[in-house]
Motif scaffolding. Sequence first.
Motif, short mmCIF file in Angstrom:
data_model
loop_
_atom_site.label_atom_id
_atom_site.label_comp_id
_atom_site.label_asym_id
_atom_site.label_seq_id
_atom_site.Cartn_x
_atom_site.Cartn_y
_atom_site.Cartn_z
N SER A 143 11.17 -0.78 -1.80
CA SER A 143 9.81 -1.07 -2.19
C SER A 143 9.85 -1.34 -3.66
O SER A 143 9.22 -2.54 -4.37
N ALA A 144 10.81 -0.79 -4.60
CA ALA A 144 10.97 -0.96 -6.03
C ALA A 144 11.74 -2.48 -6.31
O ALA A 144 11.11 -3.04 -7.31
N GLU A 146 11.52 -4.61 -4.21
CA GLU A 146 10.66 -5.92 -3.89
C GLU A 146 9.41 -5.99 -5.13
O GLU A 146 9.44 -7.34 -5.59
N ALA A 147 9.25 -5.10 -5.99
CA ALA A 147 8.51 -5.26 -6.99
C ALA A 147 8.96 -6.06 -8.17
O ALA A 147 8.36 -6.72 -9.09
N ARG A 206 8.51 -9.31 -7.40
CA ARG A 206 7.19 -10.04 -7.46
C ARG A 206 6.85 -10.26 -8.91
O ARG A 206 5.89 -10.99 -9.34
N GLU A 207 7.25 -9.18 -9.89
CA GLU A 207 7.18 -9.30 -11.04
C GLU A 207 7.92 -10.35 -12.03
O GLU A 207 7.89 -10.27 -13.15
N SER A 246 3.72 4.98 -9.24
CA SER A 246 4.11 4.12 -8.18
C SER A 246 5.50 3.28 -8.88
O SER A 246 5.11 2.80 -10.06
N SER A 247 6.21 2.52 -8.21
CA SER A 247 7.07 1.51 -8.77
C SER A 247 6.40 0.34 -9.17
O SER A 247 6.56 -0.33 -10.21
N ASP A 248 5.24 -0.02 -8.33
CA ASP A 248 4.56 -1.30 -8.57
C ASP A 248 3.90 -1.45 -9.90
O ASP A 248 3.91 -2.09 -10.73
N ARG A 249 3.25 -0.03 -10.04
CA ARG A 249 2.70 0.06 -11.38
C ARG A 249 3.73 0.21 -12.62
O ARG A 249 3.46 -0.45 -13.57
N GLY A 260 4.81 -3.35 -13.14
CA GLY A 260 4.07 -4.30 -13.57
C GLY A 260 3.65 -3.97 -15.27
O GLY A 260 3.44 -5.05 -15.85
N SER A 278 6.58 -5.57 -16.98
CA SER A 278 6.80 -6.93 -17.13
C SER A 278 5.77 -7.49 -18.11
O SER A 278 5.72 -8.36 -18.78
#
Length: 464
Positions: A319-320, A322-323, A326-327, A442-445, A448, A451
């Motif tokens: 998942s990380a 993938e992030a 995405r970034e 989260s890794s997404d946060r 983000g 980035s």
Amino acid sequence: MISITETNQQIDALFHPESIAIVGLPREMKTGKLYLLALRDLGYKGKIVGVNPKADEIDGVICYPSIAAIPDSIDLAIVLTPHHHTLPVIEECGEKGVKGVILFTAGYKESGTEEGAQRQEEIVKIAQRTGMRLIGPNGMGLYAPESGVSFFPNLSRISGPISLISHSGSLANIICGIGVSRGLFFNKAVSLGNECDLNSTDFLNYYADDPNTKIISGYIEGISDGTSFKQALTNAAQKKPVIIWKVGLNPSGLAAANSHTGALSSPKEIWDAIVAQSGITPVFGFEMWADTMVGFSLLPKPKGDRIAIISGPGGLAVSAAEAVGREKLTMAQISDETRSFLQTVVPPTGTSLKNPIDVGLTASLEIDIYIESIKAVADDPGVDTVLVIGMGLDAESNQRFSDAIIQTQRETGKPFLIVELPNIQNNFASIFAEAGIPYFQSSDRALGVFSRVYQYYQRHHSEN
């Protein structure tokens, strides 16, 4: 027309008052009493007096029947009286030479009534005639740990790099209150309310030139003068990071913002153009706002965007990664030397030594697997930033885990992003916050935020 330099001097004086009058200081525990508690809690060393015609003293504070009756000069007045009694108070403040007034009370232009708009116009005329400055109405006022000025009790006495502008008093209180748990410390903050006089543009200009402000952050509902606001944003962003959470960008938010402060909010298209031209960092929502302040405040300036991921749970590692994509960041290429070392540390079953590096479940049982892997990857010259997901299974192993990360970050100087394992309680947030390492849910946060920080420095390095 008052110059920016003169306005900056006026604002600076309000952040450093030598005397404060609380007009309408109550005997009982009402909202107004919070200002007295806040000033005492933060250790304000100047003179505090109260204005209450029915009391000679409240909680050890000498009270006078009016502003005019105070024998000494007053730098800052906090006015808590109801809006229908405010006009003569403002007149007295102006005649006495008060430098600035915080108007806590609502019931002015933001009420949407002709009477409220007229009342606001009258107090502004008094301020302009006397040279006094106004913050509010419907605003909490000022917070500056260095000078002991505060708008709410239990805020940090530690001064930090961030200076805040907020059209919401509650959000200013919340972020200044909980920020410490994330490693956020504020240099100055202002809750402007519906800014009848001093406005967000004025404070952007002031913070841009303030040597103690390293990061500017704002919650903005309305913009009264788009041209001057954009100029102030652009000027500030050329000097330091500017993080803005702008609301009122869709019909629902627009209606709510207008009813809150009475200011005209900007359509999304206009705001997007301002963002593109000014070079600021836009955010959306409280979590992104707080996270981004954490990133700019705690992350070392990134030298590159090559991310190495180390995780125990395999799914979170994927998942990380993938992030990262995405970034539009880059997955670091782990060197052969680093991978060879990892083979001596990480068990061969249920793991992966390609980035993302999956150290497996065993690492939580044998914390040295995490520790040695983190050190090796951080030392790899092909890695710019390390993202870690994991923890031990007891207090002792978690202490060793966090100590090792903190030590490795200090030795390498590289940015670290620490990510929480979902639904597992720990005290890492405070440990890493105290060490100046950002911690995310989260890794997404986390990615983000990285980035946004990386893009800011890339953009402004290329311009400079």
